[in-house]
Design an enzyme around this catalytic site. Structure first.
Site, mmCIF file in Angstrom:
data_model
loop_
_atom_site.group_PDB
_atom_site.id
_atom_site.type_symbol
_atom_site.label_atom_id
_atom_site.label_comp_id
_atom_site.label_asym_id
_atom_site.label_seq_id
_atom_site.Cartn_x
_atom_site.Cartn_y
_atom_site.Cartn_z
ATOM 1 N N SER A 24 0.828 -1.215 0.000
ATOM 2 C CA SER A 24 0.000 0.000 0.000
ATOM 3 C C SER A 24 0.862 1.266 0.000
ATOM 4 O O SER A 24 0.360 2.353 -0.262
ATOM 5 C CB SER A 24 -0.972 0.013 1.191
ATOM 6 O OG SER A 24 -0.284 0.215 2.406
ATOM 7 N N HIS A 25 2.169 1.134 0.272
ATOM 8 C CA HIS A 25 3.054 2.299 0.229
ATOM 9 C C HIS A 25 4.332 1.993 -0.546
ATOM 10 O O HIS A 25 5.386 2.563 -0.276
ATOM 11 C CB HIS A 25 3.309 2.846 1.644
ATOM 12 C CG HIS A 25 2.078 3.492 2.200
ATOM 13 N ND1 HIS A 25 1.039 2.750 2.735
ATOM 14 C CD2 HIS A 25 1.664 4.782 2.220
ATOM 15 C CE1 HIS A 25 0.056 3.563 3.087
ATOM 16 N NE2 HIS A 25 0.410 4.807 2.789
ATOM 17 N N GLU A 35 -5.059 0.654 0.999
ATOM 18 C CA GLU A 35 -5.609 -0.714 0.945
ATOM 19 C C GLU A 35 -6.948 -0.725 0.210
ATOM 20 O O GLU A 35 -7.265 -1.657 -0.512
ATOM 21 C CB GLU A 35 -5.820 -1.264 2.364
ATOM 22 C CG GLU A 35 -4.553 -1.662 3.073
ATOM 23 C CD GLU A 35 -3.858 -2.868 2.437
ATOM 24 O OE1 GLU A 35 -4.524 -3.639 1.727
ATOM 25 O OE2 GLU A 35 -2.645 -2.998 2.634
HETATM 26 P P1 NDP Z 1 -1.432 -2.818 9.185
HETATM 27 O O1 NDP Z 1 -2.748 -3.008 9.810
HETATM 28 O O2 NDP Z 1 -1.094 -3.614 7.987
HETATM 29 O O3 NDP Z 1 -0.273 -3.070 10.263
HETATM 30 C C1 NDP Z 1 -0.222 -2.329 11.445
HETATM 31 C C2 NDP Z 1 0.927 -2.742 12.326
HETATM 32 O O4 NDP Z 1 0.527 -3.887 13.064
HETATM 33 C C3 NDP Z 1 2.206 -3.132 11.608
HETATM 34 O O5 NDP Z 1 3.288 -2.696 12.373
HETATM 35 C C4 NDP Z 1 2.104 -4.651 11.539
HETATM 36 O O6 NDP Z 1 3.358 -5.308 11.430
HETATM 37 C C5 NDP Z 1 1.453 -4.953 12.863
HETATM 38 N N1 NDP Z 1 0.710 -6.199 12.873
HETATM 39 C C6 NDP Z 1 -0.183 -6.647 11.959
HETATM 40 N N2 NDP Z 1 -0.673 -7.834 12.321
HETATM 41 C C7 NDP Z 1 -0.081 -8.165 13.505
HETATM 42 C C8 NDP Z 1 -0.160 -9.261 14.389
HETATM 43 N N3 NDP Z 1 -0.978 -10.279 14.136
HETATM 44 N N4 NDP Z 1 0.581 -9.248 15.487
HETATM 45 C C9 NDP Z 1 1.414 -8.231 15.772
HETATM 46 N N5 NDP Z 1 1.551 -7.151 14.966
HETATM 47 C C10 NDP Z 1 0.802 -7.120 13.853
HETATM 48 O O7 NDP Z 1 -1.201 -1.279 8.866
HETATM 49 P P2 NDP Z 1 -2.183 -0.203 8.223
HETATM 50 O O8 NDP Z 1 -2.887 -0.775 7.048
HETATM 51 O O9 NDP Z 1 -2.992 0.432 9.265
HETATM 52 O O10 NDP Z 1 -1.097 0.860 7.695
HETATM 53 C C11 NDP Z 1 -0.207 0.504 6.645
HETATM 54 C C12 NDP Z 1 0.774 1.602 6.391
HETATM 55 O O11 NDP Z 1 0.116 2.735 5.862
HETATM 56 C C13 NDP Z 1 1.563 2.106 7.607
HETATM 57 O O12 NDP Z 1 2.923 1.906 7.309
HETATM 58 C C14 NDP Z 1 1.243 3.603 7.682
HETATM 59 O O13 NDP Z 1 2.336 4.438 8.032
HETATM 60 C C15 NDP Z 1 0.803 3.889 6.268
HETATM 61 N N6 NDP Z 1 -0.094 5.047 6.210
HETATM 62 C C16 NDP Z 1 0.404 6.242 5.798
HETATM 63 C C17 NDP Z 1 -0.412 7.340 5.753
HETATM 64 C C18 NDP Z 1 0.112 8.672 5.360
HETATM 65 O O14 NDP Z 1 -0.634 9.638 5.374
HETATM 66 N N7 NDP Z 1 1.362 8.830 5.039
HETATM 67 C C19 NDP Z 1 -1.831 7.262 6.126
HETATM 68 C C20 NDP Z 1 -2.215 5.956 6.586
HETATM 69 C C21 NDP Z 1 -1.385 4.887 6.620
HETATM 70 P P3 NDP Z 1 3.761 -6.036 10.023
HETATM 71 O O15 NDP Z 1 3.983 -4.911 9.049
HETATM 72 O O16 NDP Z 1 4.985 -6.811 10.325
HETATM 73 O O17 NDP Z 1 2.596 -6.897 9.633
HETATM 74 O O1 PYC Z 2 -2.976 4.969 2.849
HETATM 75 O O2 PYC Z 2 -4.338 6.217 4.042
HETATM 76 C C1 PYC Z 2 -3.378 6.079 3.286
HETATM 77 C C2 PYC Z 2 -2.591 7.277 2.916
HETATM 78 C C3 PYC Z 2 -3.031 8.569 2.885
HETATM 79 C C4 PYC Z 2 -1.951 9.314 2.478
HETATM 80 C C5 PYC Z 2 -0.910 8.480 2.270
HETATM 81 N N1 PYC Z 2 -1.316 7.230 2.557
#
Ligand code: NDP
Ligand code: PYC
Length: 345
Positions: free
Chosen positions: A47-48, A189
């Site tokens: 997703s990134h 996602e």
């Molecule tokens: P996920 O739900 O995929 O993962 C969240 C965290 O939980 C990760 O560190 C993951 O580790 C961990 N995790 C997942 N499953 C388990 C488990 N069963 N046990 C223990 N730890 C677990 O993340 P999101 O979809 O919420 O976010 C994905 C990315 O999107 C992030 O990197 C975030 O920074 C980015 N993002 C950026 C934005 C922006 O504006 N720049 C906005 C929103 C999100 P692992 O990776 O090892 O699975």
């Molecule tokens: O995945 O929610 C997201 C996001 C917003 C801006 C960058 N990533």
């Protein structure tokens, strides 16, 4: 016959860097973007990963980010707040510029903050959190996004997906890092589900009328939901306050007003807070790093996994065997390189 191509991590980095350079970004911007995007792809954070190149180029083409920006470091003698003005460029080169001063101030004060203002931000936060641990520091990283998430009890987009990351250094092991959107899932996602023609899991989103939906199109037109109900809603709000209002930068609704769309990367600020565990634990019994290991062992001992373990496994595989991309992904990279900004709407 396989439709996949495997590239080494440096080879993919070179390609992504070349795409950005070809599209008019200076080396400061292109290099930092290529590093963070390829790190995402390497760690199986699709997703990134490379899918974000297009959005970054669209944002350049729309004139909403400066491709030739040179970030500026603003340091005040004796202050634990380090500021970097991204000068309308991407957040990533601004972070790279501010990191050494953040580390130096954290070591001298015990804790310090890096404030990044006036940046376009689209990346995952874990790479920045990990960078702190490479210096033996713990840290928190957060930023707003644009209004796409309804607060719990509401039914209209207001908060951003507001990512939140934490990192703790470990000796001889990859750090403990978590990094997540404060919405149920990252918006990226939803977009990946839409492209793949897949339904969303229940509970991720509501449509424009406020009804639950599993249709990605309806979710993109409606609102995403915070993770953990009122708890995620409150953490998302905290991020608007600390990494938006407190640092004198835009909140998620203001970002959406400014951009007028969620198809471009958002423009706002970012807050990174670093801690020296030794400084905080000084004078108290026990070594904080050894005590943390006892806690991690107890978590893993129950059969649970630590956050980021999946990424570290993916990273080791990518570093050993390369990064495998589909034919569609490779063709898209070639197209983006050949056409530059002409490749995006
Ligand atoms: P996920 O739900 O995929 O993962 C969240 C965290 O939980 C990760 O560190 C993951 O580790 C961990 N995790 C997942 N499953 C388990 C488990 N069963 N046990 C223990 N730890 C677990 O993340 P999101 O979809 O919420 O976010 C994905 C990315 O999107 C992030 O990197 C975030 O920074 C980015 N993002 C950026 C934005 C922006 O504006 N720049 C906005 C929103 C999100 P692992 O990776 O090892 O699975
Ligand atoms: O995945 O929610 C997201 C996001 C917003 C801006 C960058 N990533």
């Amino acid at each position: 016959m396989s439709d996949n191509t495997t590239l080494t991590v440096p080879a993919l980095q070179e390609r992504v860097n070349a795409i950005f350079r070809n599209a008019g970004l200076n080396e400061t911007q292109a290099g930092a973007l290529a590093r963070v995007i390829v790190a995402g792809e390497r760690d199986a954070c699709k997703s990134h990963g490379i899918y974000r190149i297009e959005g970054a180029l669209r944002t350049v083409k729309a004139g909403k980010v400066k491709p030739d920006a040179v970030p500026e470091l603003l340091l005040q003698e004796g202050s634990a707040i380090v500021k970097v003005n991204a000068k309308g460029g991407f957040a990533n080169p601004a972070f790279e510029l501010g990191l050494p001063a953040l580390v130096e101030r954290t070591r001298s004060c015990g804790l310090a903050a890096l404030v990044i203002n006036d940046c376009t931000h689209f990346s995952a936060l874990w790479s920045e959190a990990e960078a702190l641990t490479e210096q033996g520091l713990a840290g928190l990283v957060m930023c707003p996004s644009y209004a796409t998430v309804a607060p719990t009890g509401g039914n209209k987009p207001l908060l951003g997906t507001n990512p939140f990351a934490f990192a703790w250094p470990r000796v001889g092991q990859p750090p403990y890092v978590f990094d997540f959107a404060t919405s149920v899932a990252a918006r990226g996602e939803i977009e990946l589900h839409r492209r793949a023609g897949k339904s969303l899991p229940e509970g991720w989103a509501i449509d424009a009328d406020g009804n639950p939906t599993t249709d990605p199109e309806a979710a993109l037109a409606g609102a995403m939901l915070p993770f953990g109900g009122h708890k995620g809603s409150a953490i998302g709000t905290m991020i608007e306050l600390l990494a938006g209002i407190m640092i004198g930068d835009l909140t998620s609704p203001e970002v959406l007003d400014y951009l007028g769309t969620t198809t471009l990367a958002p423009f706002h600020g970012e807050l990174i807070i670093a801690f020296s565990p030794e400084a905080f634990a000084a004078g108290r019994p026990g070594n904080p790093f050894a005590r943390a290991e006892t806690l991690f062992e107890a978590i893993v001992g129950q059969g649970a996994r630590l956050p980021s373990q999946r990424r570290y496994v993916a990273r080791a595989k990518s570093e050993a065997d390369g990064i495998t991309l589909t034919d569609v992904e490779i063709k898209q990279l070639e197209r983006l390189f050949a056409l530059g900004l002409e490749a995006v709407a």
